[in-house]
Scaffold this motif. Sequence first.
Motif, mmCIF file in Angstrom:
data_model
loop_
_atom_site.group_PDB
_atom_site.id
_atom_site.type_symbol
_atom_site.label_atom_id
_atom_site.label_comp_id
_atom_site.label_asym_id
_atom_site.label_seq_id
_atom_site.Cartn_x
_atom_site.Cartn_y
_atom_site.Cartn_z
ATOM 1 N N TYR A 1 35.672 35.028 52.090
ATOM 2 C CA TYR A 1 35.166 35.735 50.907
ATOM 3 C C TYR A 1 36.252 36.631 50.307
ATOM 4 N N GLN A 2 36.975 37.350 51.148
ATOM 5 C CA GLN A 2 38.039 38.217 50.636
ATOM 6 C C GLN A 2 39.139 37.391 49.969
ATOM 7 N N ARG A 3 39.472 36.247 50.546
ATOM 8 C CA ARG A 3 40.500 35.389 49.937
ATOM 9 C C ARG A 3 40.001 34.810 48.622
ATOM 10 N N LEU A 4 38.712 34.534 48.525
ATOM 11 C CA LEU A 4 38.147 34.065 47.252
ATOM 12 C C LEU A 4 38.285 35.135 46.178
ATOM 13 N N LEU A 5 38.031 36.388 46.530
ATOM 14 C CA LEU A 5 38.182 37.477 45.556
ATOM 15 C C LEU A 5 39.618 37.534 45.029
ATOM 16 N N VAL A 6 40.576 37.392 45.937
ATOM 17 C CA VAL A 6 41.990 37.448 45.532
ATOM 18 C C VAL A 6 42.324 36.285 44.590
ATOM 19 N N GLN B 1 47.274 23.542 35.556
ATOM 20 C CA GLN B 1 47.496 22.352 36.380
ATOM 21 C C GLN B 1 47.627 22.678 37.871
ATOM 22 N N ARG B 2 47.719 23.969 38.198
ATOM 23 C CA ARG B 2 47.911 24.334 39.604
ATOM 24 C C ARG B 2 46.629 24.220 40.421
ATOM 25 N N PHE B 3 45.472 24.066 39.758
ATOM 26 C CA PHE B 3 44.209 24.064 40.482
ATOM 27 C C PHE B 3 43.844 22.649 40.920
ATOM 28 N N PRO B 4 43.613 22.430 42.221
ATOM 29 C CA PRO B 4 43.224 21.100 42.700
ATOM 30 C C PRO B 4 41.747 20.835 42.440
ATOM 31 N N THR B 5 41.340 19.597 42.663
ATOM 32 C CA THR B 5 39.940 19.208 42.544
ATOM 33 C C THR B 5 39.148 19.799 43.708
ATOM 34 N N ASP C 1 40.707 36.599 41.211
ATOM 35 C CA ASP C 1 41.440 37.587 40.430
ATOM 36 C C ASP C 1 42.675 36.949 39.803
ATOM 37 N N ARG C 2 43.419 36.164 40.563
ATOM 38 C CA ARG C 2 44.605 35.480 40.028
ATOM 39 C C ARG C 2 44.217 34.502 38.922
ATOM 40 N N ALA C 3 43.153 33.726 39.168
ATOM 41 C CA ALA C 3 42.748 32.715 38.188
ATOM 42 C C ALA C 3 42.305 33.362 36.883
ATOM 43 N N ALA D 1 38.428 28.694 42.584
ATOM 44 C CA ALA D 1 38.916 29.605 41.546
ATOM 45 C C ALA D 1 39.235 28.827 40.272
ATOM 46 N N GLY D 2 39.688 27.568 40.433
ATOM 47 C CA GLY D 2 39.982 26.743 39.261
ATOM 48 C C GLY D 2 38.747 26.477 38.414
ATOM 49 N N GLU D 3 37.573 26.439 39.045
ATOM 50 C CA GLU D 3 36.352 26.220 38.269
ATOM 51 C C GLU D 3 36.116 27.350 37.272
ATOM 52 N N VAL D 4 36.327 28.585 37.717
ATOM 53 C CA VAL D 4 36.109 29.705 36.803
ATOM 54 C C VAL D 4 37.185 29.710 35.711
ATOM 55 N N TYR D 5 38.416 29.320 36.077
ATOM 56 C CA TYR D 5 39.493 29.221 35.088
ATOM 57 C C TYR D 5 39.107 28.229 33.996
#
Length: 587
Positions: free
Chosen positions: A175-180, A208-212, A183-185, A99-103
Amino acid sequence: MVLSMPRPYKHPKTGVYWYRQRTPALIRAVAAGKSVIVTIDCRISQPKIGATVQVSLGTKDVAEAKRLAGEAQSQFDQVWLSFNNAPVKLSLRQIVALAGEVYRAWKLMLEDEPGSAVDWAARRERRERWDGKPQPLPTQRALMIDPPPSLREKWGSWVDGALLEHHLTVDTETYQRLLVEFDRALRDVFDLLERRANGDYSPDLVGQRFPTVELPAQAEKRTEVGGGNQDALTLSALLDHKQATQSKKARTFDTYRAKIADLVKLIGHEDAATITRDDVRRWRDALIGRGLATKTINDQYLAALKSTLRHGVKEFSLASNVADLIRDERDAPTTDGGKGYSAEQAKAILAATFRGSQKSLSAPHQRAVFWVPWISAYTGLRVSEITQFQGRHLRREDDVTFMLITPEDGSTKGGNAWTMAIHPHLIEMGLIDMFQAIGDGPAFYTPYPAGTDLKALEDHRAGESAGKVANWITEELGIAAPGGRPNHAWRHSFTSLCRKHRVDKEPRDFMLGSRSQTDAREGYGDWPPDVIDAEIRKLPRFEVAMTDWRPTLETVRPEPIRNTAKSPKAQRPSLRLRKPRAIKERL
């Protein structure tokens, strides 16, 4: 998996080198027709897999082409492995990292020039408004005005793209957790961009909350469907193979998957070889317990499972179709009224068209609320065939003006085309004048850009227009539709009217878009427009209180297809290719 290494080849016209490899036989059935993302020399391509897969190396230099061929081969190897491995389960850390990648992609492209703060605020307010609404059931969604989009509708294409870029196949829970998390990101980055648009360039602490990203290698082997291992005969794999080898519409397979997912949720697995007749019986009983109609259970849920298992029996080593003979045997509920609108209901609806809708509708939808009930009453056409109609298919021959119903405008029953006469009352009311004023395009929905293949659309805008009409009848007028189908009821009303006024069966069925399944001779010859016109004139006028009011003739500009999970054959471009303007236009 050991693969021979092909050589790059020069395109005969452009001189640019390409790299091509044959799709391995072991995964061809599963991979055929799917698009994948490969990155070569920092250039991102999205080829589609067929008997082969190929990608441009972007150079005319033979030495450079040979160097890049190794990079292409490495990418192809990852693609083949992604199809040959079982779905993986990602940890929360890995999911948040994706999700951090899209952010970061949105931030990189829009942070310096975020555009209007007013636009970002409006989007936030709209999002907050949706947050206060519960997600409707699928049966409710079609009847709602502007239903809240699901996470799959909003971000499914972005999640799919991220998985494509990393050549990942994940299980349903992941997949469902990725959608969630996506959405947050995206909510977080939209809030950041709103602050930037207001001139606030303070440090971004949220990012800064997104890990590598550190993803697992997909090492768990998945056996080829039909390879002799019964564990491979999953319902999903059978459906994938069925879709790759048959010509049914993609929407049909999407429906099958949705129905079968309901069974999988109940029994806890999708191993076709171990599903029992008792499993299917329990599923049917559960569907009955949820209040679903007999026809829905038999023709949608059970039909999807039977078709899938039948494919396993026919093509692979599945021993039997355990769903055969299991049906919902309840009698259909009886109704006090007929299948179509009564004369009083029809007149009430048609009279109400002169008041329009109390809701704020677009110009095309205003026209739909007025004209679609009238056209339905005098033609019996399926409402989608009316709402997708294009002005260019208004024809005139032998002094008769008629509508050409054609699959070029969208889906028609059986992919057929036919002529539909226009009742004199519709002509007096100005139907032909309306179509001519709007022009060659659609009158009842926002046009697509020129060149769009309307036959390939999975979610045609004409469907939204039909929904507006149905909602207007049931919600604003408060008229209970026979069978709960406010648009379809007109077909029954038209058929009853034809019987009453002695319209011949053959032309009636032809105008309804039906074809005889018992007498092939009814398909012989042609139906000249004047013959159809003579039959339609047998129907009397609907005598209702009328006014001179007609909805706006305002035309609207074409809008591109929204890139969602329902878009036709559309694949989400890589995040690295998106430009700021393109992203803004999607919002």
